[in-house]
Design an enzyme around this catalytic site. Structure first.
Site, PDB file in Angstrom:
ATOM      1  N   GLU A   1     -42.706 165.343 -24.162  1.00 14.25           N
ATOM      2  CA  GLU A   1     -43.339 166.403 -23.371  1.00 14.25           C
ATOM      3  C   GLU A   1     -44.000 165.793 -22.144  1.00 14.25           C
ATOM      4  O   GLU A   1     -44.177 164.576 -22.073  1.00 14.25           O
ATOM      5  CB  GLU A   1     -44.370 167.147 -24.222  1.00 14.25           C
ATOM      6  CG  GLU A   1     -43.725 168.015 -25.278  1.00 14.25           C
ATOM      7  CD  GLU A   1     -44.690 169.002 -25.898  1.00 14.25           C
ATOM      8  OE1 GLU A   1     -45.904 168.836 -25.756  1.00 14.25           O
ATOM      9  OE2 GLU A   1     -44.209 169.948 -26.540  1.00 14.25           O
TER      10      GLU A   1
ATOM     11  N   ARG B   1     -56.074 168.390 -20.924  1.00 13.57           N
ATOM     12  CA  ARG B   1     -55.534 168.024 -22.238  1.00 13.57           C
ATOM     13  C   ARG B   1     -54.090 167.554 -22.118  1.00 13.57           C
ATOM     14  O   ARG B   1     -53.278 168.170 -21.426  1.00 13.57           O
ATOM     15  CB  ARG B   1     -55.591 169.258 -23.137  1.00 13.57           C
ATOM     16  CG  ARG B   1     -54.833 169.115 -24.422  1.00 13.57           C
ATOM     17  CD  ARG B   1     -54.770 170.444 -25.128  1.00 13.57           C
ATOM     18  NE  ARG B   1     -53.876 171.348 -24.452  1.00 13.57           N
ATOM     19  CZ  ARG B   1     -52.881 172.013 -25.045  1.00 13.57           C
ATOM     20  NH1 ARG B   1     -52.671 171.865 -26.332  1.00 13.57           N
ATOM     21  NH2 ARG B   1     -52.107 172.830 -24.364  1.00 13.57           N
TER      22      ARG B   1
ATOM     23  N   ARG C   1     -49.800 169.115 -16.435  1.00 14.30           N
ATOM     24  CA  ARG C   1     -49.786 170.582 -16.329  1.00 14.30           C
ATOM     25  C   ARG C   1     -50.529 171.125 -15.119  1.00 14.30           C
ATOM     26  O   ARG C   1     -50.088 172.080 -14.496  1.00 14.30           O
ATOM     27  CB  ARG C   1     -50.445 171.183 -17.575  1.00 14.30           C
ATOM     28  CG  ARG C   1     -49.520 171.193 -18.707  1.00 14.30           C
ATOM     29  CD  ARG C   1     -50.114 171.885 -19.890  1.00 14.30           C
ATOM     30  NE  ARG C   1     -49.134 171.762 -20.954  1.00 14.30           N
ATOM     31  CZ  ARG C   1     -49.341 172.070 -22.198  1.00 14.30           C
ATOM     32  NH1 ARG C   1     -50.511 172.548 -22.566  1.00 14.30           N
ATOM     33  NH2 ARG C   1     -48.405 171.926 -23.093  1.00 14.30           N
TER      34      ARG C   1
ATOM     35  N   HIS D   1     -51.356 177.093 -18.250  1.00 13.75           N
ATOM     36  CA  HIS D   1     -50.004 176.648 -18.552  1.00 13.75           C
ATOM     37  C   HIS D   1     -49.106 177.091 -17.418  1.00 13.75           C
ATOM     38  O   HIS D   1     -49.147 178.246 -16.999  1.00 13.75           O
ATOM     39  CB  HIS D   1     -49.503 177.215 -19.886  1.00 13.75           C
ATOM     40  CG  HIS D   1     -48.355 176.424 -20.430  1.00 13.75           C
ATOM     41  ND1 HIS D   1     -47.110 176.471 -19.864  1.00 13.75           N
ATOM     42  CD2 HIS D   1     -48.282 175.538 -21.442  1.00 13.75           C
ATOM     43  CE1 HIS D   1     -46.311 175.642 -20.522  1.00 13.75           C
ATOM     44  NE2 HIS D   1     -47.003 175.060 -21.492  1.00 13.75           N
TER      45      HIS D   1
ATOM     46  N   HIS E   1     -54.474 179.074 -20.700  1.00 16.83           N
ATOM     47  CA  HIS E   1     -53.831 178.595 -21.922  1.00 16.83           C
ATOM     48  C   HIS E   1     -54.768 177.889 -22.887  1.00 16.83           C
ATOM     49  O   HIS E   1     -54.746 178.140 -24.089  1.00 16.83           O
ATOM     50  CB  HIS E   1     -52.705 177.648 -21.509  1.00 16.83           C
ATOM     51  CG  HIS E   1     -51.869 177.164 -22.641  1.00 16.83           C
ATOM     52  ND1 HIS E   1     -51.244 178.013 -23.510  1.00 16.83           N
ATOM     53  CD2 HIS E   1     -51.563 175.906 -23.063  1.00 16.83           C
ATOM     54  CE1 HIS E   1     -50.569 177.305 -24.410  1.00 16.83           C
ATOM     55  NE2 HIS E   1     -50.770 176.035 -24.165  1.00 16.83           N
TER      56      HIS E   1
END
Ligand SMILES: Cc1cc2nc3c(=O)[nH]c(=O)nc-3n(C[C@H](O)[C@H](O)[C@H](O)COP(=O)(O)OP(=O)(O)OC[C@H]3O[C@@H](n4cnc5c(N)ncnc54)[C@H](O)[C@@H]3O)c2cc1C
Length: 522
Positions: free
Chosen positions: A115, A375, A277, A231, A340
């Site tokens: 990811e 995060r 992100r 997100h 998100h």
């Protein structure tokens, strides 16, 4: 229906990954009452798709996972909290497997996905893209085996109860509309996220910031609220919810294309579509802004990938998009960013203790500083597991006699209000927050937002029904985010200020801490 108990040993508010893991740990020490405001199966945990990160593959190392976590946190992680996360995460995941969690495998070996911002393929997943549901299922079954745990659904916690500066229990608006006090040795807030503070969010209806608002009202310290992760890729279709399109889709090779169908991410970051992100979300916001079209979307493109692999690896995403007539193997998917994940929350130490004795917090509602300013993908399920277990251990170790009953039986909630009023107020707050306290922020509008939100406090319905409580919590949480965002005069991680676009390490490589009306950096 069976009435709620008047006392128990431990109260766990929330039945997501943090609350479930904590309940299992507490069961050996005494009676556990685990409360959920809706079904046990309605939580952020249930919707987690991509997976859970851990350095378990042959070519991975814990130190690499730690490096990636610290890098994503943009200088603000609590390094000790992050070290604990990646180290203890290994044992917590082994335990999950022992308790029956079925992670996807290639042959007999666990399959690891890659990811964004991870330097290795280290994300364990289940049923392709239903990781949270599978973990929730197995943890709940494990907890159900343990007799001292009582689960109660549709029990809405409105406040924590204090005596002599200590939390001694909670007040609950129960399934019958009665307010009840329940006393315990200690209380764990595991109430999850706050995405519903925004009009555009991937979070389910339950994520209204209740835990943060309750803790704040009780006088607990609240930290890092300005850091909300948006997100980048939520489905953007009229009439459809902002369904999350997991980062793993880009991990598998998905492209982002703008309105002209050009790939654009390499203009913004060397990692292209796999950039952190916040970078991807801001890049999309910028691409949208230049179109000057309020209804514009950008696109996620999977059409060059093997269709069979996409269908197999992402069955939930595939079928959900099909429901809205988008075949993701053949068509571009319209997307936009959405609120998100909350990096901030109720400030805790490494064992889940908040600043109020008797009150603990774990999971998304808590702020250990583990995520810093942003995060790393798939670290939050891990946080719920690791810190849910740690908080429970410190609750167990500090167990004391249950305080004598303070108030007698239930009082009836006054449901004479109008839920419509609460609904209208919620929509107003959500819209203000999305317009001015989302991906890109600016000082002047932030000041106005704070004034507007303070003004809205006078319009809070006094009815006492659930939605009114949620309205108060959403408003309170929105104010905490806006105040913290105004105070941090720099850009870092998920917090971007147009008027302060640079990082200022000297002044702000610190955590924001709200205590009542004051806000400082420590
Ligand atoms: C769509 C989506 C996809 C995600 N994908 C991933 C992923 O792939 N990997 C990853 O690591 N993270 C992911 N996340 C984030 C992750 O799911 C959450 O951070 C994590 O599950 C939070 O767990 P929790 O136990 O803290 O809270 P939750 O799972 O949200 O549980 C909260 C619980 O608290 C209860 N509750 C709340 N308020 C009250 C109240 N007032 N009274 C009583 N009960 C209350 C709720 O009923 C619920 O049971 C995703 C999140 C979303 C929304």
């Amino acid at each position: 229906m069976k009435a709620l108990p008047v006392e128990t040993d431990f109260i766990v508010v929330g039945a997501g990954i943090a609350g479930l893991r904590a309940s299992v740990e507490l069961a050996s020490a005494g009676r556990v009452l685990c409360l959920a405001k809706r079904e046990v199966t309605e939580s952020n945990t249930q919707y987690a798709q991509g997976g859970i990160a851990a350095a378990l593959s042959d070519d991975d190392e814990v130190s690499l996972h730690l490096d990636d976590t610290l890098k994503a946190g943009d200088g603000l992680c609590n390094a000790e909290a992050a070290r604990i996360l990646v180290e203890e995460g290994l044992a917590r995941i082994e335990e999950l497997i022992e308790w029956g969690t079925q992670f996807d495998r290639t042959g007999s070996k666990i399959a690891f996905a890659k990811e964004g911002a991870h330097s290795r393929s280290r994300v364990l997943h289940a049923h392709g893209d239903s990781t949270g549901r599978e973990i929730g299922r197995s943890l709940y079954l494990k907890a159900r085996e343990l007799r001292p745990i009582e689960f109660r659904e549709f029990e809405f916690t409105t406040e924590v109860l204090m005596r002599d500066g200590r939390v001694v229990g909670v007040r609950v608006l129960d399934a019958d509309g009665q307010l009840r006090n329940i006393f315990a040795s200690s209380v764990l807030l595991a109430t999850g996220g706050l995405g519903q503070v925004y009009s555009e969010t991937t979070n389910p209806q339950v994520a209204t910031g209740d835990g943060v608002a309750m803790a704040y009202r009780a006088g607990a310290e609240i930290s890092d609220m300005e850091f909300v992760q948006f997100h980048p890729t939520a489905l953007f279709l009229k009439g459809a919810p902002r369904f999350l399109l997991s980062e793993a889709l880009r991990g598998e090779g998905g492209y982002l294309r703008n309105l002209e169908l050009q790939r654009f991410m390499h203009k913004y970051h060397e990692m292209g579509e796999l950039a952190p992100r916040d970078v991807v979300a801001r890049a999309i916001a910028h691409e949208l802004e230049v179109t000057k079209r309020p209804d514009a979307a950008v696109y996620l493109d999977l059409t060059h990938l093997n269709a069979e692999t996409v269908r197999k690896r992402f069955p939930t995403i595939y079928s959900t998009c099909m429901r809205y007539n988008v075949d993701i193997t053949e068509e571009l998917i319209p997307i936009r960013p959405a609120a998100h994940y909350a990096m901030g929350g109720v400030r805790t130490d490494l064992d889940g203790r908040t600043s109020i004795p008797g009150l603990f917090a774990a999971g998304e509602v808590a702020c250990t500083g583990v995520h810093g300013a942003n995060r790393l993908a798939s670290n939050s399920l891990l946080e719920g597991l690791v810190y849910g277990a740690r908080a429970a251990r410190s609750m167990r170790d500090g167990m004391r006699a249950v305080p004598q009953q303070l108030a007698a039986a239930a009082t009836t909630a006054q449901s004479n209000g109008n839920t419509g009023e609460a609904e209208k107020l919620i929509q107003k707050v959500q819209s203000i927050m999305w317009q001015h306290v989302a991906v890109v922020r600016d000082g002047k509008p932030l000041k106005q937002v704070i004034a507007d939100l303070v003004g809205l406090q006078a319009q809070l319905p006094s009815s006492g029904d659930r939605r009114s409580h949620e309205a108060a919590n959403i408003l309170q949480t929105g104010l905490l985010i806006a105040r913290s965002a105004l105070a941090r005069e720099e850009s870092r991680g998920a917090h971007y200020r147009l008027d302060f676009p640079l990082k200022n390490d000297q002044k702000y490589r610190k955590h924001s801490v709200v205590r009542g009306n004051t806000i400082g950096f420590e």
